[in-house]
Design a protein around this motif. Structure first.
Motif, PDB file in Angstrom:
ATOM      1  N   ASP A 164       1.466 -46.198   6.464  1.00  0.00           N
ATOM      2  CA  ASP A 164       0.502 -47.293   6.487  1.00  0.00           C
ATOM      3  C   ASP A 164       0.370 -47.940   7.862  1.00  0.00           C
ATOM      4  OD1 ASP A 164      -0.105 -47.867   3.393  1.00  0.00           O
ATOM      5  OD2 ASP A 164       1.994 -47.315   3.631  1.00  0.00           O
ATOM      6  N   VAL A 165       1.485 -48.025   8.583  1.00  0.00           N
ATOM      7  CA  VAL A 165       1.501 -48.649   9.908  1.00  0.00           C
ATOM      8  C   VAL A 165       2.325 -47.765  10.836  1.00  0.00           C
ATOM      9  CG1 VAL A 165       1.968 -50.747  11.224  1.00  0.00           C
ATOM     10  CG2 VAL A 165       1.555 -50.911   8.772  1.00  0.00           C
ATOM     11  N   VAL A 166       1.754 -47.417  11.983  1.00  0.00           N
ATOM     12  CA  VAL A 166       2.461 -46.552  12.932  1.00  0.00           C
ATOM     13  C   VAL A 166       2.279 -47.118  14.338  1.00  0.00           C
ATOM     14  CG1 VAL A 166       2.660 -44.228  13.891  1.00  0.00           C
ATOM     15  CG2 VAL A 166       2.061 -44.517  11.484  1.00  0.00           C
ATOM     16  N   GLY A 167       3.337 -47.067  15.139  1.00  0.00           N
ATOM     17  CA  GLY A 167       3.216 -47.552  16.510  1.00  0.00           C
ATOM     18  C   GLY A 167       4.533 -47.511  17.247  1.00  0.00           C
ATOM     19  N   ALA A 168       4.537 -48.100  18.428  1.00  0.00           N
ATOM     20  CA  ALA A 168       5.742 -48.161  19.261  1.00  0.00           C
ATOM     21  C   ALA A 168       5.896 -49.614  19.721  1.00  0.00           C
ATOM     22  CB  ALA A 168       5.626 -47.195  20.442  1.00  0.00           C
ATOM     23  N   GLU A 169       5.670 -49.876  21.027  1.00  0.00           N
ATOM     24  CA  GLU A 169       5.767 -51.251  21.525  1.00  0.00           C
ATOM     25  C   GLU A 169       4.779 -52.180  20.822  1.00  0.00           C
ATOM     26  OE1 GLU A 169       7.795 -48.774  24.474  1.00  0.00           O
ATOM     27  OE2 GLU A 169       5.861 -48.599  23.443  1.00  0.00           O
ATOM     28  N   ASP A 170       3.597 -51.647  20.508  1.00  0.00           N
ATOM     29  CA  ASP A 170       2.588 -52.467  19.828  1.00  0.00           C
ATOM     30  C   ASP A 170       3.054 -52.900  18.440  1.00  0.00           C
ATOM     31  OD1 ASP A 170       2.496 -49.770  19.107  1.00  0.00           O
ATOM     32  OD2 ASP A 170       0.397 -49.873  18.482  1.00  0.00           O
ATOM     33  N   LEU A 171       3.716 -51.990  17.730  1.00  0.00           N
ATOM     34  CA  LEU A 171       4.222 -52.317  16.398  1.00  0.00           C
ATOM     35  C   LEU A 171       5.400 -53.298  16.501  1.00  0.00           C
ATOM     36  CD1 LEU A 171       4.191 -51.981  13.364  1.00  0.00           C
ATOM     37  CD2 LEU A 171       5.469 -49.837  13.614  1.00  0.00           C
ATOM     38  N   ALA A 172       6.226 -53.125  17.530  1.00  0.00           N
ATOM     39  CA  ALA A 172       7.350 -54.042  17.750  1.00  0.00           C
ATOM     40  C   ALA A 172       6.836 -55.462  17.995  1.00  0.00           C
ATOM     41  CB  ALA A 172       8.191 -53.573  18.927  1.00  0.00           C
ATOM     42  N   GLU A 173       5.749 -55.581  18.750  1.00  0.00           N
ATOM     43  CA  GLU A 173       5.167 -56.897  19.019  1.00  0.00           C
ATOM     44  C   GLU A 173       4.676 -57.557  17.728  1.00  0.00           C
ATOM     45  OE1 GLU A 173       2.142 -56.521  21.982  1.00  0.00           O
ATOM     46  OE2 GLU A 173       3.536 -55.850  23.545  1.00  0.00           O
ATOM     47  N   LYS A 174       4.092 -56.760  16.849  1.00  0.00           N
ATOM     48  CA  LYS A 174       3.622 -57.295  15.568  1.00  0.00           C
ATOM     49  C   LYS A 174       4.796 -57.813  14.731  1.00  0.00           C
ATOM     50  CE  LYS A 174      -0.688 -54.743  14.774  1.00  0.00           C
ATOM     51  NZ  LYS A 174      -1.399 -53.839  13.833  1.00  0.00           N
ATOM     52  N   GLU A 232       4.382 -60.209  11.700  1.00  0.00           N
ATOM     53  CA  GLU A 232       3.458 -59.353  10.951  1.00  0.00           C
ATOM     54  C   GLU A 232       4.207 -58.107  10.485  1.00  0.00           C
ATOM     55  OE1 GLU A 232      -0.358 -58.643  12.893  1.00  0.00           O
ATOM     56  OE2 GLU A 232       0.024 -60.367  14.181  1.00  0.00           O
ATOM     57  N   ILE A 233       4.883 -58.222   9.363  1.00  0.00           N
ATOM     58  CA  ILE A 233       5.651 -57.097   8.817  1.00  0.00           C
ATOM     59  C   ILE A 233       4.874 -56.541   7.631  1.00  0.00           C
ATOM     60  CG2 ILE A 233       7.863 -56.380   7.850  1.00  0.00           C
ATOM     61  CD1 ILE A 233       9.099 -58.791   9.326  1.00  0.00           C
ATOM     62  N   GLU A 234       4.114 -55.493   7.898  1.00  0.00           N
ATOM     63  CA  GLU A 234       3.193 -54.957   6.900  1.00  0.00           C
ATOM     64  C   GLU A 234       3.722 -53.661   6.295  1.00  0.00           C
ATOM     65  OE1 GLU A 234      -0.168 -54.723   9.496  1.00  0.00           O
ATOM     66  OE2 GLU A 234      -0.813 -56.773   9.042  1.00  0.00           O
ATOM     67  N   PHE A 235       5.031 -53.620   6.027  1.00  0.00           N
ATOM     68  CA  PHE A 235       5.618 -52.428   5.418  1.00  0.00           C
ATOM     69  C   PHE A 235       6.846 -52.806   4.593  1.00  0.00           C
ATOM     70  CE2 PHE A 235       6.821 -52.809   9.932  1.00  0.00           C
ATOM     71  CZ  PHE A 235       8.200 -52.979   9.840  1.00  0.00           C
ATOM     72  N   ASP A 236       7.153 -51.946   3.600  1.00  0.00           N
ATOM     73  CA  ASP A 236       8.295 -52.150   2.708  1.00  0.00           C
ATOM     74  C   ASP A 236       9.432 -51.180   3.023  1.00  0.00           C
ATOM     75  OD1 ASP A 236       6.669 -53.963   0.986  1.00  0.00           O
ATOM     76  OD2 ASP A 236       5.597 -52.106   0.538  1.00  0.00           O
ATOM     77  N   ARG A 237       9.147 -50.148   3.807  1.00  0.00           N
ATOM     78  CA  ARG A 237      10.145 -49.178   4.247  1.00  0.00           C
ATOM     79  C   ARG A 237       9.865 -48.868   5.706  1.00  0.00           C
ATOM     80  NH1 ARG A 237      12.257 -45.002   1.274  1.00  0.00           N
ATOM     81  NH2 ARG A 237      12.611 -46.637  -0.271  1.00  0.00           N
ATOM     82  N   CYS A 238      10.898 -48.841   6.525  1.00  0.00           N
ATOM     83  CA  CYS A 238      10.726 -48.600   7.962  1.00  0.00           C
ATOM     84  C   CYS A 238      11.432 -47.312   8.373  1.00  0.00           C
ATOM     85  CB  CYS A 238      11.268 -49.782   8.752  1.00  0.00           C
ATOM     86  SG  CYS A 238      10.957 -49.680  10.528  1.00  0.00           S
ATOM     87  N   ILE A 239      10.690 -46.449   9.031  1.00  0.00           N
ATOM     88  CA  ILE A 239      11.194 -45.152   9.507  1.00  0.00           C
ATOM     89  C   ILE A 239      11.026 -45.117  11.020  1.00  0.00           C
ATOM     90  CG2 ILE A 239      10.790 -42.645   9.437  1.00  0.00           C
ATOM     91  CD1 ILE A 239       9.675 -43.182   6.518  1.00  0.00           C
ATOM     92  N   ALA A 240      11.956 -44.489  11.717  1.00  0.00           N
ATOM     93  CA  ALA A 240      11.853 -44.391  13.177  1.00  0.00           C
ATOM     94  C   ALA A 240      12.392 -43.050  13.654  1.00  0.00           C
ATOM     95  CB  ALA A 240      12.632 -45.523  13.845  1.00  0.00           C
TER      96      ALA A 240
END
Length: 230
Positions: free
Chosen positions: A92-102, A107-115
């Protein structure tokens, strides 16, 4: 109060002193789940462990054969090549530094986090935000991986995380009240099997001590642990 009346009516159908077989408990839970939404069926286990000791921690992932009935939002920290793979798999949400800033902005728009492993230096800085929410990626749980496609697909298909709390209790959603009895039995036994396999070396005495079943708006029902075996 409609909820109180419904809850009291449901309690009246349960013998608090009885240990119900798993199928019996599921049947009662489904009958009493009369809310205006599809209630989640929740299963809990009391384990003979002390999670304060490192050698008695119980934690893992299990793919429920019939899914959870819930749509899980998946976020992935990855660079372009793996990011594309994650999106194709349904993240649903994918990114790097941009996602970290969110995430840092709340702005945590996920229920499971994968890296992916190369992203953990960045993700590590978010530990104070992700950790308390149970969202920190962990290689032991398969959420730190280069195989983001399979990790996303597993999360989307009904994979749930289980973790013993301070009192040695594990609880997890195992489906919806609309699921038929056989599917709920199969899901619960898959969870129990995974927890049994995760038995720590430091556990002494009886490992699986008590079990109970409930729905979102309903009372708990004690389950006979001998009926949980596959």
């Amino acid at each position: 109060m409609a909820h109180d009346k419904r809850l009291n009516a449901a309690r009246a159908t349960i013998d608090r002193a009885k240990l119900y077989s798993l199928p019996e408990a599921i049947s009662i839970i489904r009958t009493n789940a009369t809310a205006k939404f599809d209630e989640t069926v929740e299963f809990s286990m009391n384990l003979g462990i002390d999670p304060r000791h490192a050698d008695q921690m119980v934690r893992g992932m299990v793919s429920l054969p019939n899914g959870t009935g819930k749509t899980l939002r998946v976020g992935v920290f990855a660079r372009p090549a793996k990011a594309a793979e994650a999106l194709e798999a349904g993240a649903d949400v994918v990114g790097a530094e941009d996602l970290a800033e969110k995430v840092q902005a709340g702005e945590i728009e996920f229920d499971r986090c994968i890296a992916t492993p190369d992203m953990m230096a960045l993700v590590g800085r978010l530990g104070k935000i992700l950790g308390p929410r149970g969202l920190m990626p962990n290689p032991k749980l398969g959420t730190v991986t280069m195989n983001v496609k399979d990790a996303v697909l597993a999360a989307k298909s009904g994979q749930v995380e289980f973790r013993a709390e301070k009192a040695g209790i594990i609880h997890a959603g195992v489906g919806k009240a609309s699921f038929d009895e056989a599917k709920l039995v199969e899901n619960i036994r898959a969870l129990v099997d995974a927890v049994q396999k995760a038995k720590p070396t430091g556990a002494k005495g009886t490992y699986l001590q008590k079990a109970a079943l409930s729905s979102t708006m309903g009372p708990g029902i004690r389950v006979d642990v001998s009926s949980l075996a596959t």
